[in-house]
Structure formats: structure tokens, C-alpha cells
Design a protein around this motif. Structure first.
Motif, PDB file in Angstrom:
ATOM      1  N   ALA A 108       0.815  -1.218   0.000  1.00 18.00           N
ATOM      2  CA  ALA A 108       0.000   0.000   0.000  1.00 18.00           C
ATOM      3  C   ALA A 108       0.847   1.266   0.000  1.00 18.00           C
ATOM      4  O   ALA A 108       0.289   2.367   0.074  1.00 18.00           O
ATOM      5  CB  ALA A 108      -0.924   0.004   1.221  1.00 18.00           C
ATOM      6  N   TRP A 109       2.168   1.160  -0.077  1.00 19.66           N
ATOM      7  CA  TRP A 109       3.023   2.338   0.037  1.00 19.66           C
ATOM      8  C   TRP A 109       2.725   3.383  -1.033  1.00 19.66           C
ATOM      9  O   TRP A 109       2.847   4.568  -0.778  1.00 19.66           O
ATOM     10  CB  TRP A 109       4.485   1.923  -0.034  1.00 19.66           C
ATOM     11  N   ASP A 121      -9.769   1.129   5.790  1.00 21.86           N
ATOM     12  CA  ASP A 121      -9.936   0.552   4.454  1.00 21.86           C
ATOM     13  C   ASP A 121      -8.715  -0.262   4.048  1.00 21.86           C
ATOM     14  O   ASP A 121      -8.852  -1.354   3.475  1.00 21.86           O
ATOM     15  CB  ASP A 121     -10.199   1.655   3.423  1.00 21.86           C
ATOM     16  N   GLU A 122      -7.524   0.274   4.334  1.00 27.36           N
ATOM     17  CA  GLU A 122      -6.307  -0.457   3.965  1.00 27.36           C
ATOM     18  C   GLU A 122      -6.163  -1.723   4.797  1.00 27.36           C
ATOM     19  O   GLU A 122      -5.744  -2.769   4.291  1.00 27.36           O
ATOM     20  CB  GLU A 122      -5.070   0.432   4.140  1.00 27.36           C
ATOM     21  N   THR A 159       1.182  -8.191  -3.546  1.00 24.00           N
ATOM     22  CA  THR A 159       0.829  -7.762  -4.892  1.00 24.00           C
ATOM     23  C   THR A 159      -0.664  -7.454  -5.000  1.00 24.00           C
ATOM     24  O   THR A 159      -1.062  -6.477  -5.663  1.00 24.00           O
ATOM     25  CB  THR A 159       1.236  -8.844  -5.908  1.00 24.00           C
ATOM     26  N   ILE A 160      -1.496  -8.260  -4.348  1.00 26.03           N
ATOM     27  CA  ILE A 160      -2.934  -7.991  -4.332  1.00 26.03           C
ATOM     28  C   ILE A 160      -3.210  -6.623  -3.715  1.00 26.03           C
ATOM     29  O   ILE A 160      -4.018  -5.836  -4.230  1.00 26.03           O
ATOM     30  CB  ILE A 160      -3.675  -9.100  -3.556  1.00 26.03           C
ATOM     31  N   VAL A 161      -2.531  -6.318  -2.609  1.00 23.56           N
ATOM     32  CA  VAL A 161      -2.743  -5.040  -1.924  1.00 23.56           C
ATOM     33  C   VAL A 161      -2.323  -3.866  -2.810  1.00 23.56           C
ATOM     34  O   VAL A 161      -2.909  -2.784  -2.745  1.00 23.56           O
ATOM     35  CB  VAL A 161      -1.989  -5.026  -0.573  1.00 23.56           C
ATOM     36  N   GLN A 162      -1.330  -4.068  -3.670  1.00 29.77           N
ATOM     37  CA  GLN A 162      -0.907  -2.990  -4.568  1.00 29.77           C
ATOM     38  C   GLN A 162      -2.032  -2.555  -5.498  1.00 29.77           C
ATOM     39  O   GLN A 162      -2.090  -1.407  -5.919  1.00 29.77           O
ATOM     40  CB  GLN A 162       0.312  -3.419  -5.391  1.00 29.77           C
ATOM     41  N   ASP A 163      -2.902  -3.487  -5.873  1.00 33.11           N
ATOM     42  CA  ASP A 163      -4.079  -3.178  -6.687  1.00 33.11           C
ATOM     43  C   ASP A 163      -3.691  -2.508  -8.006  1.00 33.11           C
ATOM     44  O   ASP A 163      -4.325  -1.548  -8.444  1.00 33.11           O
ATOM     45  CB  ASP A 163      -5.038  -2.276  -5.902  1.00 33.11           C
TER      46      ASP A 163
END
Length: 269
Positions: A108-109, A121-122, A159-163
Motif C-alpha cells: 500500500a506504500w 480501508d487499507e 501484490t494484491i494489496v498494490q491493486d
């Protein structure tokens, strides 16, 4: 494999990446030569070739980790920060003192920056990603205690969190068990179903033939690029092996007596 209608939609899609006579290398030594072509939005592309073919170099070049010696790579309006890049597991420092939760949260950075804490949300996004890769309950575990398959699941969760809409995977299924491979292939299929663009460096011919509709076959230079069945022919595969072997013989001859060039830390050719 995608059906005819899905394949037609991809053909009409805008470009996600364009290579224009691209040559990449390290220490001014070329590793990928004069590559031209277009990857379109929503395509699921296998990047194939023998060891030493330049697969990792091409992925590194897309995200600016390999030097462009000639030509160009056009990211079609995306910044490098907007591309999700999952490196080979061997490039991850599993001894770094970080928990699974915090490791996944680094995805999420781009949205949060390095210092802002994840909000509700994150946190929900992180929990959902961990659940998707079957790592719920591992949040507080140090990544150094994970097995190889569990660490790969954590990499996929990050990678999923990077969206991201464009995802690069470098040997994502190497040296992991069949159950983990099946689960993570399901994640890749989900990304493809959402219309994301996925490019994966792979080595398993049967896996690629079954799952990836498009293949780019590389041997330091382009051998073939298109529908997987027409690319992974015996003649093309034999040509790719012979070219890489010829490159290796030439390198030994040209640099005999020299110390081998070191790659930058964490970068594989």
C-alpha cells in the motif's frame, strides 16, 4: 484459456506496454536485443525462454532496474510506481525483521507513502489479501519463519494489496508445492478476469500451454510472440535453446580470463 470473445476484446484493447527496438543490459553488456512489440491491456502473457534468455532482465527493464542500452520501453502513461512487480523469491531478504502483516502492508506504500499508517480501508484490504492466499492467522509471524510456499503466498498478498492494473511476475511458481501453485494460479486467473494485464516469466511448458493464451519466447532476442500454441513449437523451442547456448559460448570466449561482471544486488539476468 480465454475464449474467442475474450480474445477479441483483448485484441481491440489499448496498449499496456510497447517495446521499440529495445536493448537492455548490465554494465553495458546487452542481455536483451532489439525487442519490438506491444502488450495490450488485459492480456495474460507468459514470458518464456531457457535460463539466460533475458526473461528477468526484460521485467527489470520495464520497472527501470536494468539499463536501457538502446531503443525504448513505453509504459503507456503509467509510472513505475503504478506497476506491481513480484520478484523471484530468492531476491527477498527473509531475514529482515518484519511481520507478515507489515510485509503485505508494504503493497500500500504507493497510496500511503512510507510513514502514514494504514487506515480501516487499507487494513481491510490487507486482511482480504491474506485470506485470499490462505495466510489468515499468520499476521504476526516473522517472514523468516515462513516456508518457501508460505513466503510466495505473502508475496502474492502484497501484490494484491498494490491493486495495480499491470502486474509482472518473475518465476512465481518456482520451487513451490503443487497445492500452492494451484492456489496462486487461481489468483492470476482472477486478475485476468478483472481485466488486469499480467506478464509472468515461467519455465513450465505444460502450465503455460494450459493457462496462458499468449506467449513471448525470448532467447536474448525475440524468437516468437503470439498465441501460445503457435509459439511453443518444437522448432521455436530448439532455436531458443541453441541461441542461448551460442550466447553463452561467445561470452566465455570474449571474456576469457576476466572476472565475471557482477549484477546489481537483487537483479537476475
Amino acid at each position: 484459456m480465454v475464449g474467442d470473445r475474450a480474445r477479441a476484446r483483448v485484441t481491440e484493447a489499448p496498449a499496456a506496454l510497447v517495446f521499440r527496438d529495445l536493448t537492455l543490459g548490465y554494465d553495458r553488456r546487452p542481455a536483451v536485443h532489439h525487442l519490438s512489440g506491444t502488450i495490450r491491456e488485459g492480456e495474460l502473457v507468459a514470458l518464456m525462454g531457457p535460463n539466460g534468455a533475458g526473461k528477468s532482465t526484460l521485467l527489470n527493464g520495464i520497472v527501470g532496474r536494468a539499463s536501457i542500452l538502446g531503443g525504448a520501453v513505453d509504459r503507456c502513461g503509467r509510472s513505475v510506481a503504478e506497476i506491481a512487480y513480484l520478484p523471484q523469491r530468492a531476491q527477498i531478504d527473509a531475514g529482515f525483521p518484519i511481520s507478515v502483516h507489515d510485509f503485505v502492508a508494504t503493497g500500500a506504500w504507493r497510496r500511503l507513502g512510507p510513514w502514514r499508517r494504514a487506515g480501516r480501508d487499507e487494513e481491510e484490504r490487507i486482511r482480504a489479501a491474506l485470506a485470499q492466499v490462505s495466510l489468515r492467522g499468520f499476521e504476526d509471524r516473522p517472514i523468516g519463519t515462513l516456508s518457501g510456499g508460505q513466503l510466495q503466498r505473502a508475496l502474492f498478498a502484497r501484490t494484491i494489496v498494490q491493486d495495480a492494473r499491470l502486474i509482472l511476475l518473475d518465476e512465481p511458481f518456482a520451487a513451490i508445492d503443487g497445492r500452492t501453485t494451484e492456489d496462486l494460479l487461481g489468483v492470476v486467473a482472477g486478475w485476468h478476469g478483472e481485466g488486469r494485464t499480467v506478464v509472468a516469466a515461467l519455465h513450465d511448458l505444460a502450465q503455460v500451454r494450459e493457462t496462458f493464451p499468449i506467449t513471448l519466447l525470448l532467447a536474448r532476442e525475440l524468437i516468437a510472440w503470439g498465441p501460445t500454441a503457435s509459439v511453443l513449437t518444437p522448432d521455436n523451442l530448439a532455436r531458443s535453446r541453441s541461441l542461448v547456448e551460442a550466447w553463452a559460448r561467445d561470452a566465455e570466449h570474449c571474456h576469457a580470463g576476466e572476472a565475471p561482471a557482477r549484477l546489481r544486488p537483487g537483479v537476475a539476468a
